[in-house]
Design a protein around this motif. Structure first.
Motif, PDB file in Angstrom:
ATOM      1  N   ASP A 238       0.841  -1.218  -0.012  1.00  0.00           N
ATOM      2  CA  ASP A 238      -0.133  -0.090  -0.031  1.00  0.00           C
ATOM      3  C   ASP A 238       0.909   1.413  -0.022  1.00  0.00           C
ATOM      4  OD1 ASP A 238      -2.190  -1.711   0.226  1.00  0.00           O
ATOM      5  OD2 ASP A 238      -2.250  -1.593   2.215  1.00  0.00           O
ATOM      6  N   LEU A 239       0.249   2.402  -0.531  1.00  0.00           N
ATOM      7  CA  LEU A 239       0.891   3.825  -0.410  1.00  0.00           C
ATOM      8  C   LEU A 239       1.239   3.919   1.136  1.00  0.00           C
ATOM      9  CD1 LEU A 239      -0.758   5.739  -3.073  1.00  0.00           C
ATOM     10  CD2 LEU A 239       1.676   5.433  -2.865  1.00  0.00           C
ATOM     11  N   ARG A 240       2.363   4.323   1.479  1.00  0.00           N
ATOM     12  CA  ARG A 240       2.410   4.925   2.910  1.00  0.00           C
ATOM     13  C   ARG A 240       1.969   6.285   3.134  1.00  0.00           C
ATOM     14  NH1 ARG A 240       8.610   3.729   4.570  1.00  0.00           N
ATOM     15  NH2 ARG A 240       7.919   4.909   6.294  1.00  0.00           N
ATOM     16  N   ASP A 241       1.580   6.675   4.382  1.00  0.00           N
ATOM     17  CA  ASP A 241       1.035   7.797   4.566  1.00  0.00           C
ATOM     18  C   ASP A 241       2.148   8.772   4.312  1.00  0.00           C
ATOM     19  OD1 ASP A 241      -1.537   6.891   5.442  1.00  0.00           O
ATOM     20  OD2 ASP A 241      -1.029   6.878   7.625  1.00  0.00           O
TER      21      ASP A 241
ATOM     22  N   HIS B 229      -5.011   9.982  -2.587  1.00  0.00           N
ATOM     23  CA  HIS B 229      -4.105   9.140  -3.286  1.00  0.00           C
ATOM     24  C   HIS B 229      -4.457   7.639  -2.515  1.00  0.00           C
ATOM     25  CE1 HIS B 229      -1.040  11.189  -5.622  1.00  0.00           C
ATOM     26  NE2 HIS B 229      -2.440  11.779  -5.738  1.00  0.00           N
ATOM     27  N   ARG B 230      -4.302   7.764  -1.013  1.00  0.00           N
ATOM     28  CA  ARG B 230      -4.445   6.635  -0.121  1.00  0.00           C
ATOM     29  C   ARG B 230      -5.967   5.995  -0.042  1.00  0.00           C
ATOM     30  NH1 ARG B 230      -1.350  10.210   2.215  1.00  0.00           N
ATOM     31  NH2 ARG B 230      -2.954  10.864   3.718  1.00  0.00           N
TER      32      ARG B 230
END
Length: 399
Positions: free
Chosen positions: A158-161, A169-170
């Protein structure tokens, strides 16, 4: 090691044949026999199996004589799966829908309203994907590849914060999963661009190379032995944080100001150009640093040696070479590809100048090349990721 069971051997042979049909295009059974090294009966069996499973079909006949069964040309059934690739920008999305063979069926792009809340923005982006699928006549997408800025968590994918990225985006992947039942692959934009350059562009033939992304921010994709390397926390290639001379400071854990980013990113290029009396043209949508590099390259191509544009290009190449030399010293990649908006704008001229300086800085031979795929690199990489996901699901692997 124990020999493969008959079922595993069949699955491996089938997968090999499918890969060849994917990469080489339609082939006769005789051509499959030559390329695989398998016996004629084995090839005949696998062709029958793959036809029965609906993965391949006869697409024509080879040779002027059209000799019947031996002349049949087999190809992958492109309609077995439909794919989508997304290039997710800070404030926009670009989508392409293809069949399993990569034939483009529909394209769409649209801004995502900067003032929209997270949920609205994510649904706007997903609606664009749905619209492109409808235009392509596709009722179900099998796999979706997404390229986005930011780090990918190597544990979850997953995209990281990140406070520097829009919150939508997340949220995007979750909304996609809610509205479209497809396999979704998310990857950092630079990594996908590197994948595309390796398969289709400037890095063909290199199993190990680095792509330096020169844009509003600075990053890199690290490909070692044919595989993208993300690092322990997903931060491999965060070249903007690299401490280098000439910045007047040092980066910190919270900011890459004072690192390589300060030298090579778009605002850094704008400040450097000002030292030579150059300024970007009025905003036409192009990144200012890229616009300046593009204008300087055009001036040099017109014979403007010894001019401020020529000197500016030299000075910027000096800066990029610092980052490339650090990469070469640590990884010995053999090849560095310059991508992103500035790398694309600089093209072969910037790559040549960086190459000259890198040769003086490093004892390790490293080719410097400009991106060949330009602004399509991320999208092409996203489609390759979707295609790989679909193939892994559809093509037999054995157990």
């Amino acid at each position: 090691m124990a020999p493969a069971s008959p079922s595993t051997a069949r699955a491996l042979n089938d997968r090999l044949a499918l890969r060849l049909l994917q990469s080489e295009g339609p082939l006769t059974a005789g051509q499959l026999k030559t390329l695989t090294g398998l016996s004629r009966p084995t090839v005949a069996d696998l062709v029958e199996r793959l036809q029965g499973s609906g993965l391949i079909h006869v697409v024509g006949e080879a040779g002027a004589a059209r000799r019947g069964p031996n002349a049949r040309v087999y190809g992958i059934v492109a309609e077995q799966a439909y794919l989508a690739g997304l290039d997710v920008r800070m404030d926009s999305v670009e989508v392409v829908v293809t069949d399993l063979l990569g034939t483009r069926l529909a394209e769409a792009s649209a801004p995502v309203a900067a003032a929209a809340d997270t949920e609205t923005a994510a649904h706007e982006a997903v609606a664009l994907v749905e619209r492109a699928a409808r235009e392509a006549g596709v009722t179900r997408l099998h796999s979706i590849g997404i390229g986005a800025p930011g780090l990918i968590d190597p544990a979850t994918g997953d995209l990281r914060d990140s406070s520097s990225l829009p919150a939508w985006h997340r949220r995007l992947v979750t909304v996609l999963q809610e509205r479209l039942p497809a396999a979704i692959q998310v990857e950092n934009e630079t990594n996908l661009a590197a994948l595309a350059e390796q398969r289709l562009g400037a890095a063909r033939g290199f199993e190990t190379f680095v792509m330096i992304w020169l844009s509003f921010g600075i990053g890199a994709a690290v490909v070692l032995d044919g595989k993208i390397r993300r690092g322990a926390s997903g931060g491999a290639g965060e070249l903007g944080f690299l401490p280098v001379p000439g910045t007047g400071g040092l980066p910190s854990k919270d900011s890459c100001d004072g690192g390589f980013n300060s030298l090579a990113w778009s605002p850094g290029a704008v400040r450097l150009a000002a030292e030579y009396g150059l300024s970007p043209a009025p905003d036409d949508g192009e990144l200012p640093g890229a616009a300046l590099i593009r204008t300087a390259v055009a001036a040099v191509a017109a014979g403007a040696d010894g001019t401020p544009e020529d000197a500016f290009l030299d000075a910027y190449a000096d800066r990029v070479a610092l980052g490339a030399a650090a990469v070469a010293a640590v990884l010995d990649p053999g090849c560095v590809v310059l991508g992103g908006e500035i790398g694309r704008a600089g093209g072969a001229e910037l790559a040549r100048r960086v190459q000259d300086r890198l040769t003086r800085l490093s004892p390790l031979h490293t080719e410097v090349r400009a991106t060949e795929l330009g602004g399509q690199a991320v999208l092409r990489g996203a489609l390759l990721a979707a295609q790989q996901s679909a193939q892994d699901a559809l093509f037999p692997t054995g157990t």
